[in-house]
Design a protein around this motif. Structure first.
Motif, PDB file in Angstrom:
ATOM      1  N   ASN A 278      53.173  30.306  37.120  1.00  0.00           N
ATOM      2  CA  ASN A 278      52.706  31.620  37.561  1.00  0.00           C
ATOM      3  C   ASN A 278      52.256  32.481  36.384  1.00  0.00           C
ATOM      4  N   ILE A 279      52.967  32.410  35.274  1.00  0.00           N
ATOM      5  CA  ILE A 279      52.607  33.218  34.106  1.00  0.00           C
ATOM      6  C   ILE A 279      51.278  32.742  33.539  1.00  0.00           C
ATOM      7  N   VAL A 280      51.101  31.455  33.431  1.00  0.00           N
ATOM      8  CA  VAL A 280      49.849  30.908  32.902  1.00  0.00           C
ATOM      9  C   VAL A 280      48.699  31.259  33.849  1.00  0.00           C
ATOM     10  N   ASP A 281      48.923  31.125  35.163  1.00  0.00           N
ATOM     11  CA  ASP A 281      47.893  31.491  36.142  1.00  0.00           C
ATOM     12  C   ASP A 281      47.535  32.967  36.030  1.00  0.00           C
ATOM     13  N   LEU A 282      48.532  33.803  35.863  1.00  0.00           N
ATOM     14  CA  LEU A 282      48.295  35.238  35.716  1.00  0.00           C
ATOM     15  C   LEU A 282      47.481  35.526  34.460  1.00  0.00           C
ATOM     16  N   ALA A 283      47.820  34.883  33.355  1.00  0.00           N
ATOM     17  CA  ALA A 283      47.089  35.095  32.105  1.00  0.00           C
ATOM     18  C   ALA A 283      45.624  34.666  32.258  1.00  0.00           C
ATOM     19  N   ILE A 284      45.408  33.538  32.895  1.00  0.00           N
ATOM     20  CA  ILE A 284      44.038  33.067  33.127  1.00  0.00           C
ATOM     21  C   ILE A 284      43.296  34.054  34.019  1.00  0.00           C
ATOM     22  N   GLY A 285      43.969  34.562  35.047  1.00  0.00           N
ATOM     23  CA  GLY A 285      43.356  35.539  35.942  1.00  0.00           C
ATOM     24  C   GLY A 285      42.969  36.819  35.222  1.00  0.00           C
ATOM     25  N   VAL A 286      43.811  37.271  34.314  1.00  0.00           N
ATOM     26  CA  VAL A 286      43.511  38.493  33.557  1.00  0.00           C
ATOM     27  C   VAL A 286      42.300  38.278  32.655  1.00  0.00           C
ATOM     28  N   VAL A 287      42.251  37.137  31.979  1.00  0.00           N
ATOM     29  CA  VAL A 287      41.123  36.853  31.089  1.00  0.00           C
ATOM     30  C   VAL A 287      39.819  36.757  31.888  1.00  0.00           C
ATOM     31  N   ILE A 288      39.851  36.028  32.995  1.00  0.00           N
ATOM     32  CA  ILE A 288      38.652  35.895  33.827  1.00  0.00           C
ATOM     33  C   ILE A 288      38.279  37.244  34.434  1.00  0.00           C
ATOM     34  N   GLY A 289      39.278  38.014  34.870  1.00  0.00           N
ATOM     35  CA  GLY A 289      39.020  39.333  35.441  1.00  0.00           C
ATOM     36  C   GLY A 289      38.393  40.281  34.439  1.00  0.00           C
ATOM     37  N   THR A 290      38.854  40.230  33.200  1.00  0.00           N
ATOM     38  CA  THR A 290      38.288  41.073  32.152  1.00  0.00           C
ATOM     39  C   THR A 290      36.829  40.700  31.896  1.00  0.00           C
ATOM     40  N   ALA A 291      36.568  39.410  31.816  1.00  0.00           N
ATOM     41  CA  ALA A 291      35.184  38.965  31.592  1.00  0.00           C
ATOM     42  C   ALA A 291      34.303  39.350  32.786  1.00  0.00           C
ATOM     43  N   PHE A 292      34.829  39.186  33.988  1.00  0.00           N
ATOM     44  CA  PHE A 292      34.083  39.554  35.192  1.00  0.00           C
ATOM     45  C   PHE A 292      33.805  41.051  35.209  1.00  0.00           C
ATOM     46  N   GLY A 293      34.787  41.843  34.794  1.00  0.00           N
ATOM     47  CA  GLY A 293      34.612  43.292  34.730  1.00  0.00           C
ATOM     48  C   GLY A 293      33.495  43.683  33.774  1.00  0.00           C
ATOM     49  N   LYS A 294      33.415  42.997  32.639  1.00  0.00           N
ATOM     50  CA  LYS A 294      32.344  43.287  31.679  1.00  0.00           C
ATOM     51  C   LYS A 294      30.979  42.953  32.270  1.00  0.00           C
ATOM     52  N   ILE A 295      30.910  41.848  32.992  1.00  0.00           N
ATOM     53  CA  ILE A 295      29.646  41.461  33.619  1.00  0.00           C
ATOM     54  C   ILE A 295      29.225  42.501  34.652  1.00  0.00           C
ATOM     55  N   VAL A 296      30.170  42.930  35.485  1.00  0.00           N
ATOM     56  CA  VAL A 296      29.847  43.918  36.516  1.00  0.00           C
ATOM     57  C   VAL A 296      29.480  45.256  35.879  1.00  0.00           C
ATOM     58  N   THR A 297      30.185  45.654  34.838  1.00  0.00           N
ATOM     59  CA  THR A 297      29.852  46.901  34.151  1.00  0.00           C
ATOM     60  C   THR A 297      28.433  46.838  33.599  1.00  0.00           C
ATOM     61  N   SER A 298      28.061  45.721  33.013  1.00  0.00           N
ATOM     62  CA  SER A 298      26.703  45.555  32.510  1.00  0.00           C
ATOM     63  C   SER A 298      25.702  45.582  33.660  1.00  0.00           C
ATOM     64  N   LEU A 299      26.037  44.934  34.769  1.00  0.00           N
ATOM     65  CA  LEU A 299      25.160  44.947  35.945  1.00  0.00           C
ATOM     66  C   LEU A 299      24.913  46.376  36.412  1.00  0.00           C
ATOM     67  N   VAL A 300      25.980  47.166  36.485  1.00  0.00           N
ATOM     68  CA  VAL A 300      25.850  48.550  36.942  1.00  0.00           C
ATOM     69  C   VAL A 300      25.069  49.383  35.929  1.00  0.00           C
ATOM     70  N   ASN A 301      25.480  49.354  34.658  1.00  0.00           N
ATOM     71  CA  ASN A 301      24.878  50.219  33.639  1.00  0.00           C
ATOM     72  C   ASN A 301      23.461  49.808  33.254  1.00  0.00           C
ATOM     73  N   ASP A 302      23.191  48.512  33.223  1.00  0.00           N
ATOM     74  CA  ASP A 302      21.918  48.036  32.688  1.00  0.00           C
ATOM     75  C   ASP A 302      20.881  47.672  33.739  1.00  0.00           C
ATOM     76  N   ILE A 303      21.318  47.446  34.990  1.00  0.00           N
ATOM     77  CA  ILE A 303      20.357  47.029  36.019  1.00  0.00           C
ATOM     78  C   ILE A 303      20.346  47.986  37.213  1.00  0.00           C
ATOM     79  N   ILE A 304      21.495  48.203  37.837  1.00  0.00           N
ATOM     80  CA  ILE A 304      21.533  48.992  39.067  1.00  0.00           C
ATOM     81  C   ILE A 304      21.223  50.468  38.817  1.00  0.00           C
ATOM     82  N   MET A 305      21.950  51.086  37.890  1.00  0.00           N
ATOM     83  CA  MET A 305      21.765  52.531  37.678  1.00  0.00           C
ATOM     84  C   MET A 305      20.372  52.885  37.151  1.00  0.00           C
TER      85      MET A 305
END
Length: 150
Positions: free
Chosen positions: A13-40
């Motif tokens: 569970n701890i390893v899964d959580l750590a992987i989820g946080v890393v993937i979530g952080t990377a996904f958040g950066k992608i979405v932030t770029s999508l919003v700031n650089d394309i949508i807005m």
């Protein structure tokens, strides 16, 4: 204590959580770029070439052309354009997570529906578990109806 920490840190569970946080952080950066650089920028273009990143209320006596200029001068500002970007960012991430969880739940339901056939049934007389093909209860010796007798 080091051994206990190692066991704790390496649990699935701890390893899964750590992987989820890393993937979530990377996904958040992608979405932030999508919003700031394309949508807005597209929304700003549709609304008359408005740059949402530079939408702010200035509480000082001096006028500033951009938010960066106001920040550099140390002016007090209310940055509602950046807030709108963050709200849209949050909504996209929330919808994406909702969509992923919905799909995972759909797959789980399919797995739950495929249950193996029951191997036991309940004796109607003594309520004991007995093999599904039994014709007589081994507990109370009652004669049981089979599917062929119906």
């Amino acid at each position: 204590m080091l051994k206990e920490f190692k066991e704790f840190a390496l649990k699935g569970n701890i390893v899964d959580l750590a992987i989820g946080v890393v993937i979530g952080t990377a996904f958040g950066k992608i979405v932030t770029s999508l919003v700031n650089d394309i949508i807005m920028p597209l929304v700003g273009l549709l609304l008359g070439k408005v740059d949402f990143a530079n939408l702010f209320l200035n509480f000082s006596d001096v006028s500033y052309a951009t938010l960066d200029a106001a920040k550099e001068a140390g002016a007090v500002t209310l940055n509602y354009g950046l807030f709108l970007n963050s709200v849209i960012d949050f909504l996209i991430i929330s919808f994406s997570i909702f969509f992923v969880i919905k799909q995972l739940n759909r797959f789980k339901k399919k797995q739950e529906e495929v249950k193996p056939p029951e191997e036991n049934k309940e004796c109607p007389h003594c309520i004991s578990k007995i093999p599904i093909r039994a014709t007589r209860c081994p507990h109370c010796t009652s004669v049981l109806e089979t599917a062929e007798q119906h």
